[in-house]
Write a protein that holds these residues in place. Structure first.
Motif, PDB file in Angstrom:
ATOM      1  N   TRP A   5     -52.718  37.613   6.961  1.00 46.97           N
ATOM      2  CA  TRP A   5     -53.789  38.037   6.076  1.00 46.97           C
ATOM      3  C   TRP A   5     -53.957  39.547   6.106  1.00 46.97           C
ATOM      4  N   ASN A   6     -53.718  40.175   7.240  1.00 45.99           N
ATOM      5  CA  ASN A   6     -53.769  41.632   7.289  1.00 45.99           C
ATOM      6  C   ASN A   6     -52.689  42.243   6.405  1.00 45.99           C
ATOM      7  N   ARG A   7     -51.489  41.652   6.426  1.00 46.03           N
ATOM      8  CA  ARG A   7     -50.418  42.149   5.553  1.00 46.03           C
ATOM      9  C   ARG A   7     -50.770  41.933   4.095  1.00 46.03           C
ATOM     10  N   LEU A   8     -51.347  40.785   3.792  1.00 48.60           N
ATOM     11  CA  LEU A   8     -51.739  40.485   2.423  1.00 48.60           C
ATOM     12  C   LEU A   8     -52.759  41.486   1.910  1.00 48.60           C
ATOM     13  N   LEU A   9     -53.761  41.778   2.715  1.00 46.09           N
ATOM     14  CA  LEU A   9     -54.806  42.698   2.305  1.00 46.09           C
ATOM     15  C   LEU A   9     -54.249  44.088   2.046  1.00 46.09           C
ATOM     16  N   ARG A  10     -53.289  44.512   2.854  1.00 44.11           N
ATOM     17  CA  ARG A  10     -52.698  45.837   2.649  1.00 44.11           C
ATOM     18  C   ARG A  10     -51.843  45.869   1.390  1.00 44.11           C
ATOM     19  N   ARG A  11     -51.130  44.753   1.127  1.00 45.63           N
ATOM     20  CA  ARG A  11     -50.185  44.740   0.011  1.00 45.63           C
ATOM     21  C   ARG A  11     -50.851  44.494  -1.336  1.00 45.63           C
ATOM     22  N   VAL A  12     -51.839  43.594  -1.368  1.00 42.48           N
ATOM     23  CA  VAL A  12     -52.411  43.166  -2.646  1.00 42.48           C
ATOM     24  C   VAL A  12     -53.574  44.035  -3.082  1.00 42.48           C
ATOM     25  N   ALA A  13     -54.525  44.258  -2.205  1.00 42.80           N
ATOM     26  CA  ALA A  13     -55.729  45.001  -2.589  1.00 42.80           C
ATOM     27  C   ALA A  13     -56.375  45.572  -1.340  1.00 42.80           C
ATOM     28  N   PRO A  14     -56.176  46.832  -1.068  1.00 39.47           N
ATOM     29  CA  PRO A  14     -56.699  47.399   0.161  1.00 39.47           C
ATOM     30  C   PRO A  14     -58.202  47.636   0.153  1.00 39.47           C
ATOM     31  N   VAL A  64     -55.703  26.696  -8.376  1.00 37.45           N
ATOM     32  CA  VAL A  64     -55.833  28.122  -8.051  1.00 37.45           C
ATOM     33  C   VAL A  64     -57.241  28.386  -7.509  1.00 37.45           C
ATOM     34  N   GLY A  65     -57.319  28.744  -6.234  1.00 35.54           N
ATOM     35  CA  GLY A  65     -58.621  28.899  -5.598  1.00 35.54           C
ATOM     36  C   GLY A  65     -59.188  27.546  -5.238  1.00 35.54           C
ATOM     37  N   SER A  66     -58.394  26.774  -4.536  1.00 36.88           N
ATOM     38  CA  SER A  66     -58.677  25.351  -4.323  1.00 36.88           C
ATOM     39  C   SER A  66     -59.800  25.063  -3.345  1.00 36.88           C
ATOM     40  N   GLY A  67     -60.146  26.043  -2.482  1.00 33.85           N
ATOM     41  CA  GLY A  67     -61.048  25.714  -1.398  1.00 33.85           C
ATOM     42  C   GLY A  67     -60.426  24.653  -0.519  1.00 33.85           C
ATOM     43  N   ASP A  88     -55.270  28.954  -1.917  1.00 36.23           N
ATOM     44  CA  ASP A  88     -56.553  29.597  -1.644  1.00 36.23           C
ATOM     45  C   ASP A  88     -56.364  30.824  -0.760  1.00 36.23           C
ATOM     46  N   LEU A  89     -57.339  31.698  -0.809  1.00 32.57           N
ATOM     47  CA  LEU A  89     -57.316  32.916  -0.004  1.00 32.57           C
ATOM     48  C   LEU A  89     -57.720  32.664   1.444  1.00 32.57           C
ATOM     49  N   ALA A  90     -58.536  31.639   1.658  1.00 29.18           N
ATOM     50  CA  ALA A  90     -59.125  31.396   2.982  1.00 29.18           C
ATOM     51  C   ALA A  90     -58.322  30.374   3.766  1.00 29.18           C
ATOM     52  N   GLU A  91     -57.743  30.812   4.858  1.00 28.97           N
ATOM     53  CA  GLU A  91     -56.928  29.939   5.690  1.00 28.97           C
ATOM     54  C   GLU A  91     -57.733  28.756   6.225  1.00 28.97           C
ATOM     55  N   ALA A  92     -58.988  28.999   6.589  1.00 31.43           N
ATOM     56  CA  ALA A  92     -59.818  27.926   7.140  1.00 31.43           C
ATOM     57  C   ALA A  92     -60.083  26.842   6.100  1.00 31.43           C
ATOM     58  N   ALA A 103     -50.333  22.986   0.749  1.00 31.31           N
ATOM     59  CA  ALA A 103     -51.334  24.041   0.925  1.00 31.31           C
ATOM     60  C   ALA A 103     -50.619  25.382   1.049  1.00 31.31           C
ATOM     61  N   CYS A 104     -51.106  26.357   0.304  1.00 28.89           N
ATOM     62  CA  CYS A 104     -50.468  27.672   0.297  1.00 28.89           C
ATOM     63  C   CYS A 104     -51.550  28.749   0.243  1.00 28.89           C
ATOM     64  N   GLY A 105     -51.395  29.793   1.054  1.00 28.89           N
ATOM     65  CA  GLY A 105     -52.392  30.853   1.107  1.00 28.89           C
ATOM     66  C   GLY A 105     -51.926  32.134   0.456  1.00 28.89           C
ATOM     67  N   GLY A 106     -52.872  32.878  -0.094  1.00 23.89           N
ATOM     68  CA  GLY A 106     -52.573  34.163  -0.708  1.00 23.89           C
ATOM     69  C   GLY A 106     -53.649  34.565  -1.690  1.00 23.89           C
ATOM     70  N   SER A 107     -53.347  35.585  -2.480  1.00 20.15           N
ATOM     71  CA  SER A 107     -54.291  36.125  -3.441  1.00 20.15           C
ATOM     72  C   SER A 107     -53.979  35.646  -4.858  1.00 20.15           C
ATOM     73  N   MET A 108     -55.018  35.386  -5.631  1.00 23.63           N
ATOM     74  CA  MET A 108     -54.847  34.995  -7.023  1.00 23.63           C
ATOM     75  C   MET A 108     -54.181  36.083  -7.842  1.00 23.63           C
TER      76      MET A 108
END
Length: 212
Positions: A5-14, A64-67, A88-92, A103-108
């Protein structure tokens, strides 16, 4: 927060917004009352998606954004032969997705799927958290095959203030999402909807239907 998630945040939207959204929904996953794992299949939001998509057996569907995958759960129950991915964005949240659903995580705004890899896609009250709405819609359309169908269900900007919302949340003008979808789709329509089919819409929700 996991390294992924740290890598995702840096790559997609800081920006601070995305980090705040991830943390918010990871914490919210423990709140089963307000973020339940299931949904009543009679709710019209569910029925609209099922009716518009039709027979899903043998087809690939993206939530998309399944919760926690509550809509995906109903679709899989109704169409066991469908391949459904809860994104969804939230791993939990994704830890609660039921078996039989990917199940797949990431940004829309940067969907980790090949173009034209799904037959259908839907976003139910999730686009409002995307921050970059234009990019999120473009990505949703990109991963759907030509002729594929999409449903977006979200809140009406004219009703802003009816509910308590986080600072980043956005509600939509009806024509705003129609315009963005028409950039990528051959057919686009929208209408106000209610939670229940036999109850008149009160103006809070719109449904946008599109065919690529």
């Amino acid at each position: 927060m996991p390294a992924f998630w740290n890598r995702l945040l840096r790559r997609v939207a800081p920006s601070a917004d995305l980090r705040q959204i991830v943390e918010h929904f990871n914490e919210a996953a423990a709140d089963e009352e307000n973020f339940p794992s299931t949904i009543d299949p009679r709710i019209y939001h569910v029925q609209l998606i099922l009716d518009y998509f039709g027979d899903l057996d043998g087809r690939r569907v993206l939530d998309v954004g399944s919760g926690k995958g509550r809509f995906a759960r109903v679709l899989k129950d109704r169409h066991p032969g469908a391949s459904i991915c809860a994104f969804d964005l939230a791993e939990a949240m994704l830890r609660c997705v039921p078996r039989g659903i990917d199940a797949c995580g990431g940004s829309m705004t940067a969907l980790p799927f090949r173009s034209a890899s799904f037959d259908c896609a839907y976003a139910t009250e999730s686009l409002e958290h995307a921050v970059d709405i234009e990019t999120a819609i473009a990505e949703m359309c990109r991963v759907v095959k030509p002729g594929g169908r999409m449903v977006i269900i979200d809140k009406n900007a004219e009703q802003w203030g009816r509910l308590k919302t986080p600072a980043w949340e956005k509600w939509f003008e009806r024509t705003e999402l129609e315009r963005l979808l028409k950039r990528h789709c051959t057919e686009v329509s929208s209408r106000p909807i209610s939670y229940w089919e036999d109850v008149a819409p009160d103006g809070l929700f719109f449904a946008w239907l599109a065919r690529k």
